[in-house]
Design an enzyme around this catalytic site. Structure first.
Site, PDB file in Angstrom:
ATOM      1  N   LYS A   1       3.293 -15.582   2.260  1.00 17.88           N
ATOM      2  CA  LYS A   1       3.388 -16.209   1.108  1.00 17.88           C
ATOM      3  C   LYS A   1       4.744 -16.533   0.695  1.00 17.88           C
ATOM      4  O   LYS A   1       5.025 -16.127  -0.405  1.00 17.88           O
ATOM      5  CB  LYS A   1       2.655 -15.430   0.067  1.00 17.88           C
ATOM      6  CG  LYS A   1       2.386 -16.079  -1.322  1.00 17.88           C
ATOM      7  CD  LYS A   1       1.261 -17.031  -1.107  1.00 17.88           C
ATOM      8  CE  LYS A   1       0.931 -17.603  -2.381  1.00 17.88           C
ATOM      9  NZ  LYS A   1       0.231 -18.796  -2.332  1.00 17.88           N
TER      10      LYS A   1
ATOM     11  N   ASP B   1     -11.158  -8.413   7.457  1.00 20.79           N
ATOM     12  CA  ASP B   1     -12.556  -8.550   6.988  1.00 20.79           C
ATOM     13  C   ASP B   1     -13.079  -9.834   6.979  1.00 20.79           C
ATOM     14  O   ASP B   1     -14.460 -10.040   7.236  1.00 20.79           O
ATOM     15  CB  ASP B   1     -12.547  -8.007   5.628  1.00 20.79           C
ATOM     16  CG  ASP B   1     -12.733  -6.267   5.774  1.00 20.79           C
ATOM     17  OD1 ASP B   1     -12.281  -5.809   6.646  1.00 20.79           O
ATOM     18  OD2 ASP B   1     -13.414  -5.811   5.005  1.00 20.79           O
TER      19      ASP B   1
ATOM     20  N   TYR C   1       0.911  -1.289  -0.053  1.00 19.48           N
ATOM     21  CA  TYR C   1      -0.074   0.092   0.122  1.00 19.48           C
ATOM     22  C   TYR C   1       0.956   1.307   0.081  1.00 19.48           C
ATOM     23  O   TYR C   1       0.407   2.448  -0.207  1.00 19.48           O
ATOM     24  CB  TYR C   1      -0.824   0.007   1.174  1.00 19.48           C
ATOM     25  CG  TYR C   1      -2.153  -1.085   1.151  1.00 19.48           C
ATOM     26  CD1 TYR C   1      -2.248  -1.883   0.027  1.00 19.48           C
ATOM     27  CD2 TYR C   1      -2.631  -1.165   2.220  1.00 19.48           C
ATOM     28  CE1 TYR C   1      -3.117  -3.072   0.225  1.00 19.48           C
ATOM     29  CE2 TYR C   1      -3.904  -2.169   2.290  1.00 19.48           C
ATOM     30  CZ  TYR C   1      -3.977  -3.027   1.005  1.00 19.48           C
ATOM     31  OH  TYR C   1      -5.104  -4.089   1.086  1.00 19.48           O
TER      32      TYR C   1
ATOM     33  N   ASP D   1      -5.319  -6.816   5.726  1.00 17.91           N
ATOM     34  CA  ASP D   1      -6.578  -6.006   5.430  1.00 17.91           C
ATOM     35  C   ASP D   1      -7.609  -7.079   4.945  1.00 17.91           C
ATOM     36  O   ASP D   1      -8.914  -7.010   5.514  1.00 17.91           O
ATOM     37  CB  ASP D   1      -6.146  -4.983   4.139  1.00 17.91           C
ATOM     38  CG  ASP D   1      -7.262  -4.135   3.878  1.00 17.91           C
ATOM     39  OD1 ASP D   1      -8.276  -4.049   4.532  1.00 17.91           O
ATOM     40  OD2 ASP D   1      -7.056  -3.542   2.716  1.00 17.91           O
TER      41      ASP D   1
ATOM     42  N   ASP E   1      -2.911 -18.069   1.609  1.00 23.35           N
ATOM     43  CA  ASP E   1      -4.261 -18.847   0.913  1.00 23.35           C
ATOM     44  C   ASP E   1      -4.919 -20.010   1.964  1.00 23.35           C
ATOM     45  O   ASP E   1      -6.139 -19.979   2.145  1.00 23.35           O
ATOM     46  CB  ASP E   1      -3.682 -19.351  -0.390  1.00 23.35           C
ATOM     47  CG  ASP E   1      -2.375 -19.962  -0.472  1.00 23.35           C
ATOM     48  OD1 ASP E   1      -1.704 -19.958   0.683  1.00 23.35           O
ATOM     49  OD2 ASP E   1      -2.022 -20.430  -1.339  1.00 23.35           O
TER      50      ASP E   1
END
Ligand code: NAD
Length: 381
Positions: free
Chosen positions: A199, A259, A149, A255, A231
């Site tokens: 990852k 959620d 970001y 992020d 994942d």
């Protein structure tokens, strides 16, 4: 007992939409806490400042200097929410959200803590079956100021049909190390387990992430650490969310997973968060937005803001017992069947009340809680 002369100055940033309503309810709870803290020689005071759309209307910009300097000088900041359709046409740097991002950056709050637990009576809000969510109590620790970001270079080039775009995921060792310490210290106060998410099979930043987390783990022999690929973690959080204690991850993965956890718990209005840096003030905010659809109707759920206040008491005021008492008061009103509309499923024994009354009922339950504890131990705080 705390230092007799201690004074905690807080800044409230109500913001837009339902922000002022939920912050007002949190203030009702703060007034009760202030009364009891005063008896222990601890003074709590606060002032409100504009941010977001409210600040655009009042001062012409989403983060006025006066608001920023008050926030920087405070012990902690409690924010409602920012944004609304009336400001959507503004350029990105002029919009209410720019005020919040600017504040996070100015306060250098690099660790975002988002607890996800099932509150008593709200189990039915989760879309998962009871066996998957029983005992669910996860603290997600998300790196907040680095990663893709913020990485450079970023941007777009070319014309259609040859347009291209680039974002850069970059991490420095120090950025990983400092947020990892936050996760391990949090685990020491909980069940002593950290699950670090990366990852590593594909990304260089993730390989560095895992090495640094392993390194930091050596300083916490009382905490166990395991690693998951993001994942696989996305799947495990819906299959077996109750298996996890502290989940540590970088900005974008956090992020997305936070959620997902919000969806697992199923009640946005009760979710709280804390954003912490090294020594400046912490920033505390409910996870929800400004909910323009219900603003001004006394319908908003203030429990996310009130539970954010509990996090503020724990992390910025070093008053963990006050934090537990506020959480206990929230659980008590839920046990009494009191609900705002968003968390009511119409079951027998439930009573739907408004934002203001919910704040008052939690404050009453807190007063009872503190009164009975004080009778047991006069140096409770
Ligand atoms: P939202 O969280 O405001 O609302 C989503 C849905 O949840 C709505 O139906 C709303 O009524 C409901 N809801 C949210 N909080 C609730 C509460 N406390 N009690 C009861 N119901 C609640 O998200 P959105 O609609 O996508 O965004 C609305 C505005 O909020 C936008 O301008 C967005 O940019 C902004 N926003 C701000 C923040 C923040 O300030 N941190 C976060 C997210 C969105």
């Amino acid at each position: 007992m705390k230092d007799q002369s201690e004074t905690h100055q807080l800044v409230l940033l109500p913001g837009d939409g339902i922000g002022p309503e939920v912050i007002k309810a949190a203030e009702t709870v703060m007034r009760t806490a202030r009364e009891y803290l005063h008896r222990e020689g601890i003074e709590l005071s606060w002032e409100a400042k504009p941010i977001g759309g409210a600040a655009i209307e009042e001062a012409g910009k989403p983060l006025p200097e006066e608001t920023l300097s008050a926030a920087q000088a405070a012990k902690a900041v409690l924010l409602g929410a920012v944004g609304g359709p009336q400001w959507d046409r503004l350029a990105p740097h002029e919009r209410p959200e720019a005020g919040l991002l600017g504040l996070r950056r100015a306060l250098s709050v690099y660790a975002n803590l988002r607890p996800a637990a099932l509150l008593p009576g709200l189990e039915g809000q989760s879309p998962l079956r009871p066996s998957a969510i029983q005992g669910l109590d996860v603290l997600l620790v998300r790196e907040l100021t680095g990663g893709v970001y913020f990485g450079e270079p970023r941007g777009r080039s070319g014309e259609s049909p040859s347009r291209s775009a680039i974002d850069t995921m970059a991490y420095e060792e120090g950025e990983i190390r400092r947020v990892a310490h936050v996760a391990f210290r949090s685990a020491q106060r909980r069940q002593g387990r950290v699950t670090s998410v990366d990852k590593r099979n594909v990304l260089e930043t993730s390989r560095l992430w895992r090495e640094v987390v392993e390194d930091v783990a050596k300083e916490y022999p009382d905490v166990t650490v395991e690693h998951q690929l993001v994942d696989s973690m996305a799947m495990l959080l819906v299959l077996k969310p109750h298996m996890f204690d502290v989940v540590l991850t970088e900005n974008m993965f956090g992020d997305i997973l936070s959620d997902e956890l919000g969806g697992v718990v199923g009640s946005l209005g009760v979710m709280a968060s804390a954003s912490l840096g090294d020594d400046g003030p912490g920033l505390y905010e409910p996870v929800h937005g400004s909910a323009p659809d219900i603003a001004g109707k006394d319908m908003a759920n203030p429990l996310g803001a009130i539970l954010s206040l509990a996090m503020l008491a724990e992390h910025s005021l070093d008053l963990p017992l006050l934090a537990r008492s506020i959480e206990g008061a929230v659980k008590e009103v839920l046990r009494q069947g009191l609900r705002t509309k968003d968390i009511s499923d119409g079951s027998q024994g439930e009573k739907v009340i408004g934002t203001r009354e919910m704040g008052e009922r939690v404050a009453d339950a807190l007063a009872q809680n503190l009164h009975s504890r004080q009778a047991l131990n006069a140096t409770y705080f």
